[in-house]
Write a protein that holds these residues in place. Structure first.
Motif, PDB file in Angstrom:
ATOM      1  N   GLY A  46       0.812  -1.216   0.000  1.00  0.00           N
ATOM      2  CA  GLY A  46       0.000   0.000   0.000  1.00  0.00           C
ATOM      3  C   GLY A  46       0.842   1.261   0.000  1.00  0.00           C
ATOM      4  N   SER A  47       1.923   1.285   0.784  1.00  0.00           N
ATOM      5  CA  SER A  47       2.760   2.488   0.851  1.00  0.00           C
ATOM      6  C   SER A  47       3.501   2.709  -0.458  1.00  0.00           C
ATOM      7  CB  SER A  47       3.760   2.382   2.014  1.00  0.00           C
ATOM      8  OG  SER A  47       4.703   1.353   1.780  1.00  0.00           O
ATOM      9  N   ILE A  48       3.873   1.626  -1.148  1.00  0.00           N
ATOM     10  CA  ILE A  48       4.519   1.762  -2.459  1.00  0.00           C
ATOM     11  C   ILE A  48       3.507   2.264  -3.478  1.00  0.00           C
ATOM     12  CG2 ILE A  48       5.679   0.501  -4.310  1.00  0.00           C
ATOM     13  CD1 ILE A  48       6.737  -1.434  -2.151  1.00  0.00           C
ATOM     14  N   LEU A  49       2.287   1.743  -3.382  1.00  0.00           N
ATOM     15  CA  LEU A  49       1.214   2.164  -4.289  1.00  0.00           C
ATOM     16  C   LEU A  49       0.951   3.665  -4.160  1.00  0.00           C
ATOM     17  CD1 LEU A  49      -0.941   0.972  -6.280  1.00  0.00           C
ATOM     18  CD2 LEU A  49      -2.484   0.884  -4.339  1.00  0.00           C
ATOM     19  N   VAL A  50       0.976   4.192  -2.941  1.00  0.00           N
ATOM     20  CA  VAL A  50       0.743   5.622  -2.712  1.00  0.00           C
ATOM     21  C   VAL A  50       1.786   6.463  -3.446  1.00  0.00           C
ATOM     22  CG1 VAL A  50       0.839   7.434  -0.960  1.00  0.00           C
ATOM     23  CG2 VAL A  50      -0.487   5.388  -0.537  1.00  0.00           C
ATOM     24  N   ARG A  51       3.051   6.025  -3.405  1.00  0.00           N
ATOM     25  CA  ARG A  51       4.105   6.802  -4.074  1.00  0.00           C
ATOM     26  C   ARG A  51       3.869   6.850  -5.585  1.00  0.00           C
ATOM     27  NH1 ARG A  51       8.607   7.305  -0.273  1.00  0.00           N
ATOM     28  NH2 ARG A  51       7.631   6.750   1.700  1.00  0.00           N
ATOM     29  N   ILE A  52       3.536   5.687  -6.162  1.00  0.00           N
ATOM     30  CA  ILE A  52       3.419   5.592  -7.615  1.00  0.00           C
ATOM     31  C   ILE A  52       2.151   6.265  -8.121  1.00  0.00           C
ATOM     32  CG2 ILE A  52       3.231   3.972  -9.561  1.00  0.00           C
ATOM     33  CD1 ILE A  52       4.951   2.017  -7.932  1.00  0.00           C
ATOM     34  N   MET A  53       1.076   6.216  -7.341  1.00  0.00           N
ATOM     35  CA  MET A  53      -0.193   6.784  -7.792  1.00  0.00           C
ATOM     36  C   MET A  53      -0.457   8.162  -7.178  1.00  0.00           C
ATOM     37  SD  MET A  53      -1.227   4.652  -9.996  1.00  0.00           S
ATOM     38  CE  MET A  53      -2.836   5.401 -10.281  1.00  0.00           C
ATOM     39  N   ASN A  54      -0.727   8.209  -5.886  1.00  0.00           N
ATOM     40  CA  ASN A  54      -1.187   9.452  -5.249  1.00  0.00           C
ATOM     41  C   ASN A  54      -0.140  10.557  -5.281  1.00  0.00           C
ATOM     42  OD1 ASN A  54      -2.845   7.251  -4.479  1.00  0.00           O
ATOM     43  ND2 ASN A  54      -3.725   8.472  -2.850  1.00  0.00           N
ATOM     44  N   ASP A  55       1.103  10.221  -4.920  1.00  0.00           N
ATOM     45  CA  ASP A  55       2.126  11.264  -4.856  1.00  0.00           C
ATOM     46  C   ASP A  55       2.404  11.848  -6.234  1.00  0.00           C
ATOM     47  OD1 ASP A  55       2.486  11.251  -2.126  1.00  0.00           O
ATOM     48  OD2 ASP A  55       3.992   9.675  -2.163  1.00  0.00           O
ATOM     49  N   ILE A  56       2.432  10.996  -7.243  1.00  0.00           N
ATOM     50  CA  ILE A  56       2.664  11.510  -8.598  1.00  0.00           C
ATOM     51  C   ILE A  56       1.440  12.283  -9.089  1.00  0.00           C
ATOM     52  CG2 ILE A  56       2.960  10.796 -11.012  1.00  0.00           C
ATOM     53  CD1 ILE A  56       4.982   8.780 -10.068  1.00  0.00           C
ATOM     54  N   ASN A  57       0.241  11.810  -8.724  1.00  0.00           N
ATOM     55  CA  ASN A  57      -0.970  12.558  -9.100  1.00  0.00           C
ATOM     56  C   ASN A  57      -0.962  13.968  -8.518  1.00  0.00           C
ATOM     57  OD1 ASN A  57      -2.073  10.555 -10.633  1.00  0.00           O
ATOM     58  ND2 ASN A  57      -3.437   9.783  -9.058  1.00  0.00           N
ATOM     59  N   SER A  58      -0.389  14.116  -7.321  1.00  0.00           N
ATOM     60  CA  SER A  58      -0.361  15.433  -6.679  1.00  0.00           C
ATOM     61  C   SER A  58       0.545  16.406  -7.427  1.00  0.00           C
ATOM     62  CB  SER A  58       0.085  15.305  -5.219  1.00  0.00           C
ATOM     63  OG  SER A  58       1.450  14.947  -5.146  1.00  0.00           O
ATOM     64  N   LEU A  59       1.398  15.897  -8.308  1.00  0.00           N
ATOM     65  CA  LEU A  59       2.257  16.767  -9.122  1.00  0.00           C
ATOM     66  C   LEU A  59       1.579  17.177 -10.426  1.00  0.00           C
ATOM     67  CD1 LEU A  59       5.649  14.836  -8.791  1.00  0.00           C
ATOM     68  CD2 LEU A  59       4.922  16.845  -7.514  1.00  0.00           C
ATOM     69  N   GLN A  60       0.421  16.570 -10.702  1.00  0.00           N
ATOM     70  CA  GLN A  60      -0.236  16.798 -11.984  1.00  0.00           C
ATOM     71  C   GLN A  60      -0.602  18.265 -12.186  1.00  0.00           C
ATOM     72  OE1 GLN A  60      -2.776  13.684 -13.165  1.00  0.00           O
ATOM     73  NE2 GLN A  60      -4.018  14.925 -14.515  1.00  0.00           N
ATOM     74  N   GLU A  61      -1.186  18.882 -11.162  1.00  0.00           N
ATOM     75  CA  GLU A  61      -1.594  20.290 -11.275  1.00  0.00           C
ATOM     76  C   GLU A  61      -0.372  21.191 -11.462  1.00  0.00           C
ATOM     77  OE1 GLU A  61      -4.251  23.404 -11.592  1.00  0.00           O
ATOM     78  OE2 GLU A  61      -4.630  21.241 -11.568  1.00  0.00           O
ATOM     79  N   LEU A  62       0.733  20.830 -10.820  1.00  0.00           N
ATOM     80  CA  LEU A  62       1.960  21.619 -10.950  1.00  0.00           C
ATOM     81  C   LEU A  62       2.429  21.645 -12.395  1.00  0.00           C
ATOM     82  CD1 LEU A  62       4.399  23.083  -9.582  1.00  0.00           C
ATOM     83  CD2 LEU A  62       5.491  20.836  -9.454  1.00  0.00           C
TER      84      LEU A  62
END
Length: 613
Positions: A145-161
């Motif tokens: 789950g913690s690896i999944l967060v990095r690959i999905m959620n954390d990268i998604n949070s850079l999308q708007e940037l």
């Protein structure tokens, strides 16, 4: 109150999962790291990025030009002189400028979206590819789950940037600088009076930065915890229901969910403080403009005052002035969120495999399968030795078995042969090659491993078997299935080899999944075949079928069989009996039975258990 208490109590027990790798990263705002993020823009720096910047500059130039035309030309010249022709030209000209701005904004939005989506795609692909190359130790200490967060959620949070933030940041900076320059050109006195509020706003906003950044880091940590629990909870749902622990699991999730809720609410509160701050400064600036601007108008241009058109232009620019400042504040919050996410992404990207290739490593073109362990010692963690100076000599084409109690070191030997780990001391060789000198892919392409807990991917039966050899033909896949005895049950499925299996192969029995894993491993045509408790989940009838197939398939291959069921290893050329990471005895079945040692005791106790049943 009871629910709140429960949530707090559950949060105190978050040690149920291990989150040591997800603690807040205490670093200063790192522009070097931001530049590292911006490197992902490089492939698009010759097309989409310049086009978006040009479109942005056109729309920004229009925004800065129109207030001057209205104030200095329309009011101070055309209206003052009652020149209707000039007014008509101005109206048409301003309309055309706004049309030009519309076209520029349309293309800017289009190009920055294409740019941002491509960058996010590249970054996610890079992170996933890197994670795939990391060693088993990395996955031992982290939940899926913690690896999944990095690959999905954390990268998604850079999308708007990347889709809006960078170009908008540039646009707002250019707009802000342009407005300041124009204001001082129009009236230095009035510009200075309005700018007096900026240092106050800057001082207050800098005080918020550290708290905002820390808050968004905490949000990421809490989100990682929640995803880890969800991943584990969903995968273990059958166990949860079997033990009727739905209530306890729900309460635990309530605690994790509450932690995420509180952290996000706190971060949002702190981030939201910037907007009212800008609005307050806007209000003060407007009051100064009206009070001091009116005074300068009454004073008259001949006495160092300003014209009415200048005042109107100031009013336009003042409205525009606080808008980019407000957006820059939001952008800074976005930047803080992106930094918190990028720190976690780069933490993974900076992770080096414990098992890595040397610069001068080489391919093994042909492998015969002679395996040597020369005084090999290995520890999964410091102070806990799994193997004590093990020395083994497994000849080409031999079938050897590793037996012993749980934790004796059997699977560790298999892991070292596949080079999932490197020995702490000593050398593991295949055909005389030290595995640390060999390219990992060339080694593992010639080794197939079948585990007790086999993994079946979502997709068809055909695709799952072909996973061991992607370029295999349908006929080769079917032949491998026939050899291991899987063809019979596959043909009975609704669509045969085209049958879709769900995640982890839940529509198949444990024995059927194991047969597919055998077919997958054998299709790869390995030189070395490792069976790690591969028949543990198979019923006796299926085991007999597989045993017959293995007798034919193991010819010409070096095979390592790890088994608790001693009946499956009677025909092995050599049997190594392990205990606490040491070899107690070795020999074939008859030799070890004649010694009446540890192996004899294991066989005897197993048959006694069968008799008792």
């Amino acid at each position: 109150m009871a629910n709140t208490s429960n949530a707090k109590d559950k949060n105190r027990h978050l040690t149920r999962f291990h989150y040591t790798v997800d603690q807040a990263i205490e670093k200063q705002f790192n522009w070097t790291q931001m530049m590292r993020l911006l490197v992902y823009l490089k492939p698009y720096s010759k097309n989409y990025l310049p086009a978006a910047i040009i479109a942005m500059m056109i729309s920004t130039a229009v925004r800065l030009t129109v207030p001057i035309l209205i104030g200095k030309v329309a009011i101070d010249i055309a209206i003052k002189n009652k020149d209707t022709t000039m007014l008509t030209y101005l109206v048409v000209g301003i309309g055309l400028l706004y049309l030009l701005s519309f076209v520029g904004n349309t293309f800017r939005i289009k190009w920055v979206n294409i740019l941002g989506q491509n960058v996010i795609y590249d970054l996610r692909q890079h992170l996933f590819s890197h994670v795939q190359r990391l060693s088993h130790r990395f996955f031992d200490s982290r939940s899926a789950g913690s690896i999944l967060v990095r690959i999905m959620n954390d990268i998604n949070s850079l999308q708007e940037l990347f889709t809006n933030g960078i170009i908008n940041l540039l646009m707002d900076v250019v707009t802000l600088i342009g407005i300041i320059v124009i204001l001082f050109v129009l009236s230095p006195k009035l510009a200075l009076a309005i700018m007096v509020i900026l240092p106050i706003m800057f001082y207050i906003s800098t005080k918020l930065r550290r708290n905002i950044r820390r808050s968004w880091q905490e949000v990421r940590i809490q989100q990682s915890r929640m995803n880890s629990h969800l991943n584990e909870g969903l995968q273990g749902m059958r166990i949860t229901q079997s033990f009727s622990q739905e209530k306890e699991n729900g309460e635990y999730f309530n605690g994790v969910n509450h932690g995420f809720f509180e952290s996000f609410r706190g971060a949002s509160k702190k981030s939201a403080m910037f907007r009212p701050l800008v609005e307050m400064c806007n209000a003060i600036g407007t009051v100064i403009l009206i009070a001091y601007g009116a005074h300068l108008i009454l004073l008259g241009e001949e006495n160092g005052g300003i014209a009415l058109g200048t005042f109107v232009a100031f009013a336009f620019f003042l409205g525009m002035f606080w808008e980019p400042i407000s957006r820059l504040g939001q952008m800074y919050n976005q930047l803080l969120m992106a930094m918190a996410a990028s720190e976690r992404i780069f933490e993974f990207l900076d992770e080096k495999p414990n098992v890595d290739e040397k610069e001068n490593s080489y391919h093994i073109d042909e492998m015969k399968g002679h395996i040597e362990f020369d005084k090999v010692e290995f520890s999964y963690e410091e102070g806990r030795i799994a193997l004590h100076e093990i020395s083994l000599d497994i000849k080409q084409g031999q079938t050897i078995a590793l037996v012993g109690h749980t934790g004796s070191g059997k699977s560790t030997i298999a892991n070292l042969i596949s080079r999932f780990y490197d020995p702490t001391k000593g050398v593991v060789k295949i055909d005389g090659h030290d595995l640390r000198d060999v390219k990992i892919n060339s080694l593992r392409q010639k080794i197939s491993v079948v585990l007790q807990d086999t993994f079946i991917f979502s997709g068809t039966i055909m695709e799952n078997i072909r996973f061991g050899k992607p370029n295999a033909t349908d006929e080769e896949v079917m032949e491998a299935a026939k050899v291991v005895g899987a063809d019979d049950f596959i043909q009975r499925l609704g669509e045969g080899y085209g049958t879709e299996v769900e995640e982890r192969g839940s529509i198949l029995s444990a024995g059927e999944r194991q047969l597919l894993s055998f077919a997958r491993a054998l299709l790869a045509d390995p030189t070395i075949l490792i069976l790690d408790e591969a028949t543990a989940s198979i019923d006796t009838e299926t085991e007999v079928k597989i045993q017959k197939a293995l007798n034919r398939l193991l010819k010409g291959r070096t095979a390592i069989i790890i088994a608790h069921r001693l009946s499956t290893i009677r025909e092995s050329d050599n049997i190594f009996v392990l205990e606490n990471g040491k070899v107690l005895e070795n020999g074939n079945h008859e030799e070890l039975m004649a010694k009446r040692g540890e192996y004899f005791g294991l066989v005897k106790s197993q048959f006694q258990m069968l008799d008792a049943m």
